[in-house]
Design a protein around this motif. Structure first.
Motif, PDB file in Angstrom:
ATOM      1  N   THR A  44      14.795  -6.095 -23.392  1.00  0.00           N
ATOM      2  CA  THR A  44      13.438  -6.406 -22.936  1.00  0.00           C
ATOM      3  C   THR A  44      13.473  -7.410 -21.789  1.00  0.00           C
ATOM      4  OG1 THR A  44      12.630  -6.043 -25.188  1.00  0.00           O
ATOM      5  CG2 THR A  44      11.179  -7.237 -23.681  1.00  0.00           C
ATOM      6  N   ILE A  45      14.261  -8.455 -21.925  1.00  0.00           N
ATOM      7  CA  ILE A  45      14.341  -9.490 -20.891  1.00  0.00           C
ATOM      8  C   ILE A  45      14.951  -8.929 -19.613  1.00  0.00           C
ATOM      9  CG2 ILE A  45      15.457 -11.675 -20.292  1.00  0.00           C
ATOM     10  CD1 ILE A  45      15.054 -12.499 -23.238  1.00  0.00           C
ATOM     11  N   MET A  46      16.017  -8.143 -19.745  1.00  0.00           N
ATOM     12  CA  MET A  46      16.657  -7.577 -18.556  1.00  0.00           C
ATOM     13  C   MET A  46      15.732  -6.598 -17.828  1.00  0.00           C
ATOM     14  SD  MET A  46      19.472  -8.943 -17.958  1.00  0.00           S
ATOM     15  CE  MET A  46      20.152  -7.821 -16.766  1.00  0.00           C
TER      16      MET A  46
ATOM     17  N   ILE B 222      14.323  -7.057 -13.934  1.00  0.00           N
ATOM     18  CA  ILE B 222      14.517  -5.992 -12.942  1.00  0.00           C
ATOM     19  C   ILE B 222      13.168  -5.515 -12.399  1.00  0.00           C
ATOM     20  CG2 ILE B 222      15.293  -3.608 -12.658  1.00  0.00           C
ATOM     21  CD1 ILE B 222      17.593  -4.325 -14.584  1.00  0.00           C
ATOM     22  N   THR B 223      12.188  -5.367 -13.280  1.00  0.00           N
ATOM     23  CA  THR B 223      10.859  -4.927 -12.856  1.00  0.00           C
ATOM     24  C   THR B 223      10.220  -5.958 -11.927  1.00  0.00           C
ATOM     25  OG1 THR B 223      10.598  -3.770 -14.956  1.00  0.00           O
ATOM     26  CG2 THR B 223       8.593  -4.174 -13.677  1.00  0.00           C
ATOM     27  N   LEU B 224      10.320  -7.232 -12.262  1.00  0.00           N
ATOM     28  CA  LEU B 224       9.758  -8.273 -11.403  1.00  0.00           C
ATOM     29  C   LEU B 224      10.452  -8.306 -10.048  1.00  0.00           C
ATOM     30  CD1 LEU B 224       9.188 -11.194 -13.927  1.00  0.00           C
ATOM     31  CD2 LEU B 224       7.464  -9.856 -12.720  1.00  0.00           C
ATOM     32  N   PHE B 225      11.757  -8.113 -10.042  1.00  0.00           N
ATOM     33  CA  PHE B 225      12.497  -8.096  -8.778  1.00  0.00           C
ATOM     34  C   PHE B 225      12.032  -6.941  -7.894  1.00  0.00           C
ATOM     35  CE2 PHE B 225      16.135  -6.614  -6.278  1.00  0.00           C
ATOM     36  CZ  PHE B 225      16.363  -7.756  -5.519  1.00  0.00           C
ATOM     37  N   ILE B 226      11.873  -5.760  -8.484  1.00  0.00           N
ATOM     38  CA  ILE B 226      11.437  -4.583  -7.716  1.00  0.00           C
ATOM     39  C   ILE B 226      10.015  -4.792  -7.199  1.00  0.00           C
ATOM     40  CG2 ILE B 226      10.828  -2.134  -7.927  1.00  0.00           C
ATOM     41  CD1 ILE B 226      13.246  -1.873  -9.819  1.00  0.00           C
ATOM     42  N   MET B 227       9.134  -5.341  -8.021  1.00  0.00           N
ATOM     43  CA  MET B 227       7.761  -5.575  -7.582  1.00  0.00           C
ATOM     44  C   MET B 227       7.706  -6.607  -6.453  1.00  0.00           C
ATOM     45  SD  MET B 227       5.688  -5.512 -11.177  1.00  0.00           S
ATOM     46  CE  MET B 227       4.155  -5.977 -10.410  1.00  0.00           C
ATOM     47  N   PHE B 228       8.539  -7.609  -6.548  1.00  0.00           N
ATOM     48  CA  PHE B 228       8.590  -8.630  -5.498  1.00  0.00           C
ATOM     49  C   PHE B 228       9.105  -8.037  -4.191  1.00  0.00           C
ATOM     50  CE2 PHE B 228      10.500 -12.399  -3.451  1.00  0.00           C
ATOM     51  CZ  PHE B 228       9.353 -13.171  -3.359  1.00  0.00           C
ATOM     52  N   GLN B 229      10.114  -7.197  -4.279  1.00  0.00           N
ATOM     53  CA  GLN B 229      10.651  -6.559  -3.082  1.00  0.00           C
ATOM     54  C   GLN B 229       9.619  -5.628  -2.443  1.00  0.00           C
ATOM     55  OE1 GLN B 229      13.583  -7.101  -1.549  1.00  0.00           O
ATOM     56  NE2 GLN B 229      13.928  -8.732  -3.039  1.00  0.00           N
TER      57      GLN B 229
END
Length: 68
Positions: free
Chosen positions: A12-14, A18-25
């Protein structure tokens, strides 16, 4: 009292990271930056302070003896 199952926490944490990183990018990729930034020359206004135009006299402190 049942024990808390923590076996899925790492997945869940990983996935959240990853989702936050993709959304930020994706958010950053929408901005368009100038390819060749140029310097803007700005004039700095000359501020004159009221005490710059006046001559002020410096007085000795009263505790010092007067010099003749």
């Amino acid at each position: 009292m049942p024990q808390l199952d923590t076996s899925t926490w790492s997945i869940t944490i990983m996935s959240m990271i990853i989702t936050l990183f993709i959304m930020f990018q994706l958010k950053l990729s929408k901005y368009s930056y100038p390819s060749n930034p140029e310097l803007k020359l700005t004039k700095t206004p000359a501020h004159t302070m009221p005490w710059e135009s006046k001559w002020t006299k410096t007085y000795l402190p009263l505790s010092l003896p007067q010099q003749l």
